[in-house]
Design a protein around this motif. Sequence first.
Motif, mmCIF file in Angstrom:
data_model
loop_
_atom_site.group_PDB
_atom_site.id
_atom_site.type_symbol
_atom_site.label_atom_id
_atom_site.label_comp_id
_atom_site.label_asym_id
_atom_site.label_seq_id
_atom_site.Cartn_x
_atom_site.Cartn_y
_atom_site.Cartn_z
ATOM 1 N N THR A 43 -20.951 36.772 -2.401
ATOM 2 C CA THR A 43 -20.590 35.936 -3.552
ATOM 3 C C THR A 43 -21.830 35.403 -4.252
ATOM 4 O OG1 THR A 43 -18.563 35.297 -2.408
ATOM 5 C CG2 THR A 43 -19.213 33.954 -4.284
ATOM 6 N N ASP A 46 -23.835 37.934 -6.543
ATOM 7 C CA ASP A 46 -23.235 38.492 -7.764
ATOM 8 C C ASP A 46 -22.602 39.861 -7.542
ATOM 9 O OD1 ASP A 46 -23.815 36.544 -9.975
ATOM 10 O OD2 ASP A 46 -25.884 36.900 -9.369
ATOM 11 N N ALA A 49 -20.441 41.614 -10.124
ATOM 12 C CA ALA A 49 -21.075 42.033 -11.381
ATOM 13 C C ALA A 49 -21.919 43.281 -11.201
ATOM 14 C CB ALA A 49 -21.955 40.896 -11.923
ATOM 15 N N ALA A 252 -23.371 29.469 -8.897
ATOM 16 C CA ALA A 252 -24.154 29.373 -10.133
ATOM 17 C C ALA A 252 -25.230 28.300 -10.008
ATOM 18 C CB ALA A 252 -23.233 29.068 -11.313
ATOM 19 N N LYS A 255 -28.106 29.609 -7.791
ATOM 20 C CA LYS A 255 -28.964 30.536 -8.543
ATOM 21 C C LYS A 255 -29.824 29.776 -9.552
ATOM 22 C CE LYS A 255 -30.210 34.791 -9.664
ATOM 23 N NZ LYS A 255 -29.259 35.779 -10.184
ATOM 24 N N SER A 268 -27.937 35.223 -14.027
ATOM 25 C CA SER A 268 -26.947 36.202 -13.599
ATOM 26 C C SER A 268 -26.379 36.924 -14.817
ATOM 27 C CB SER A 268 -25.823 35.520 -12.824
ATOM 28 O OG SER A 268 -26.309 34.992 -11.608
ATOM 29 N N ARG A 269 -25.685 38.022 -14.569
ATOM 30 C CA ARG A 269 -25.092 38.771 -15.671
ATOM 31 C C ARG A 269 -23.994 37.965 -16.349
ATOM 32 N NH1 ARG A 269 -25.075 44.806 -12.897
ATOM 33 N NH2 ARG A 269 -27.042 45.451 -13.843
ATOM 34 N N ALA A 272 -21.707 34.845 -16.863
ATOM 35 C CA ALA A 272 -22.077 33.756 -15.961
ATOM 36 C C ALA A 272 -22.692 32.600 -16.732
ATOM 37 C CB ALA A 272 -23.055 34.283 -14.916
#
Length: 293
Positions: A43, A46, A49, A252, A255, A268-269, A272
Amino acid sequence: MTKSAYVALVTCFNEDETLNYEATRAQVRRQVEAGNNILCAGTNGDFSALTFDEKVKLTEEVVDEVAGKVKVIVNAGMPATFETLKLAKEFDRIGVDGIAVITPFFIACTQDGLIRHYHTVADGVSTPIYLYDIPARTQNHIEPETAAKLADHPNIAGIKDSGGAKETLEAYMAVGKAKEGFEVYSGPDHLVHWALQNGAAGCISGLGNVMPNVLARIVSCYNAGAEAGAAAAQEAYTGMRVDLYKLGFPPAMVKRALWVMDHSVGASRQPALLPDPEQDKEIEAILKKFELI
């Protein structure tokens, strides 16, 4: 038994959203130095994604960088059993220490359906399989009774519980005590020490990306019988969790906190979380409070 700490490793991205393998390798080295094992493509990594080929390449890069210094588990879970098994076979070929399989998402599953799903994957590879329960994200939950049935499979080695409820974790740990060779790993960051005290084989934590040495200290102190040291490290870990996670979605926030510490991890992609200068200031203040920057 000696307990183990795994970090649910972040996946690093370039500005154009392609994978940054060198930055990811740097994060692997950081965890290895702390003494933590790795969960790849989970998780916090990512995984939803990433493409099939990217997951395979990412795992190859992580395993190469680890070079046997610590253990590597990789998540193969996808909505369909067909793709999950295809991924698991790739990871089996690469040579990892375990394959985690998050419950199918989007597709609503019965408990019988989950048993078929896990049996099919476990039958198809030689690498030990770990169940991965995170119902808040997948909307599918492995009931403790189902975990007990799955624990009888010779190639199902344990479960990662990321549900967050002590009662469920206790029920899984009861399965672990009753079924030899079935290991329970706690996912919630605030329950690491408690889980170790109550029969868990270890933890798999996302916050360890931000506080690798504190996570390692909880487990190493526990293993050494230094309960006061483990409790103190857990207090700091929980404090960071409370402050950081109140700002938003935990993966999130992990990160983004790591990005504030080291921009090379990237965002992140999309879709996000987008950068928020005001939120970044709050994150920076939290990192300074816990002497991380």
